[in-house]
Scaffold this motif. Structure first.
Motif, PDB file in Angstrom:
ATOM      1  N   LYS A  31      36.896  30.391  33.604  1.00 34.34           N
ATOM      2  CA  LYS A  31      36.718  31.553  32.718  1.00 34.34           C
ATOM      3  C   LYS A  31      37.586  32.722  33.172  1.00 34.34           C
ATOM      4  N   GLU A  32      37.647  32.932  34.477  1.00 36.50           N
ATOM      5  CA  GLU A  32      38.482  34.007  35.016  1.00 36.50           C
ATOM      6  C   GLU A  32      39.967  33.699  34.823  1.00 36.50           C
ATOM      7  N   LEU A  33      40.331  32.444  35.000  1.00 35.90           N
ATOM      8  CA  LEU A  33      41.726  32.062  34.845  1.00 35.90           C
ATOM      9  C   LEU A  33      42.201  32.217  33.402  1.00 35.90           C
ATOM     10  N   MET A  34      41.284  32.151  32.474  1.00 31.85           N
ATOM     11  CA  MET A  34      41.629  32.292  31.063  1.00 31.85           C
ATOM     12  C   MET A  34      42.010  33.721  30.701  1.00 31.85           C
ATOM     13  N   GLN A  35      41.597  34.663  31.528  1.00 35.89           N
ATOM     14  CA  GLN A  35      41.941  36.062  31.266  1.00 35.89           C
ATOM     15  C   GLN A  35      43.420  36.295  31.560  1.00 35.89           C
ATOM     16  N   GLU A  36      44.053  37.080  30.737  1.00 38.12           N
ATOM     17  CA  GLU A  36      45.484  37.316  30.912  1.00 38.12           C
ATOM     18  C   GLU A  36      45.789  38.317  32.029  1.00 38.12           C
ATOM     19  N   ASN A  37      44.780  39.071  32.431  1.00 34.18           N
ATOM     20  CA  ASN A  37      44.981  40.059  33.488  1.00 34.18           C
ATOM     21  C   ASN A  37      44.836  39.386  34.859  1.00 34.18           C
ATOM     22  N   ASN A  38      45.935  38.851  35.362  1.00 32.80           N
ATOM     23  CA  ASN A  38      45.903  38.141  36.644  1.00 32.80           C
ATOM     24  C   ASN A  38      45.574  39.061  37.812  1.00 32.80           C
ATOM     25  N   GLN A  39      45.880  40.339  37.669  1.00 32.65           N
ATOM     26  CA  GLN A  39      45.685  41.267  38.778  1.00 32.65           C
ATOM     27  C   GLN A  39      44.211  41.410  39.134  1.00 32.65           C
ATOM     28  N   LEU A  40      43.346  41.330  38.134  1.00 32.57           N
ATOM     29  CA  LEU A  40      41.908  41.423  38.400  1.00 32.57           C
ATOM     30  C   LEU A  40      41.447  40.294  39.308  1.00 32.57           C
TER      31      LEU A  40
END
Length: 213
Positions: free
Chosen positions: A189-198
């Motif tokens: 789920k986290e990897l699906m986010q486009e904001n890699n910096q988070l």
């Protein structure tokens, strides 16, 4: 000379973090590997909770940069399939004697799940000295591990279930806990986010806490 499974166990104890990963989409595996390797988290447990587990294990094992294992292994057939696809260790939710026997015979690290003294006794009788304590939060957490470590002073624990960013260091400060596992480390789920910096920031925070615990 130590065997392969003993060496892996030592490496896991050194890493202290075991990400538990359930794969629904193979697309994110390259990103997963990159993040883990760049943050020097070299272990990943891919769970038998979807039909993509075997191709995921095979893909993550290909480069040799990660030590890939299979989790939620409930049958001998699953254990064999996982190993055939590149798994270097097996984690089961309970004590499964035939899976343990297969792993011991083939020098594959096996960490069976326990929750009670009788579970631990079964694991010990099978020749196991490191067990997964699951689900840790429901079965008493650190208080339970401290109590169980009395009669089972020669057993080490890998707790999973209810471990999070706030309490993982508390577990790791217990001398009987070799590492902690959980999806709190990284998830699809986290990897699906486009904001890699988070995600980068979260991993950095986890590793900083680990360093300063």
């Amino acid at each position: 000379m130590k065997n392969t499974s003993e060496n892996l166990l030592e490496q896991l104890a050194s890493t202290q973090l075991l990400p538990l990963y359930t794969v629904n989409n193979l697309t994110y595996l390259d990103k997963l590997e990159h993040l883990l390797v760049t943050n020097d988290i070299r272990f990943i447990e891919v769970t038998f909770r979807t039909k993509l587990v075997l191709p995921a294990i095979e893909k993550l094992s290909a480069s040799g940069n990660l030590i890939v294992g299979a989790g939620t292994v409930r049958t001998l057939a699953e254990a064999k399939a996982a190993v055939e696809h590149g798994a270097k260790f097996i984690v089961s939710p309970v004590v499964i004697p035939e899976v343990i026997a297969y792993c011991l015979e083939n020098d594959i690290l096996i960490v069976p799940g326990v929750a009670t003294p009788s579970d631990i006794q079964k694991a010990v009788e099978c020749g196991i000295k490191t067990v997964k304590f699951f689900p840790a939060d429901i079965y008493g957490g650190l208080n339970a591990i401290n109590a169980l470590s009395g009669p089972y002073y020669d057993v080490n624990f890998l707790p999973t279930g209810g471990i999070n960013q706030k309490n993982f260091c508390d577990y790791l400060n217990n001398e009987k806990v070799i590492a902690v596992g959980g999806s709190f480390i990284i998830s699809e789920k986290e990897l699906m986010q486009e904001n890699n910096q988070l995600l980068e920031d979260k991993l950095t925070e986890l590793l900083d806490k680990l360093k300063n615990k």
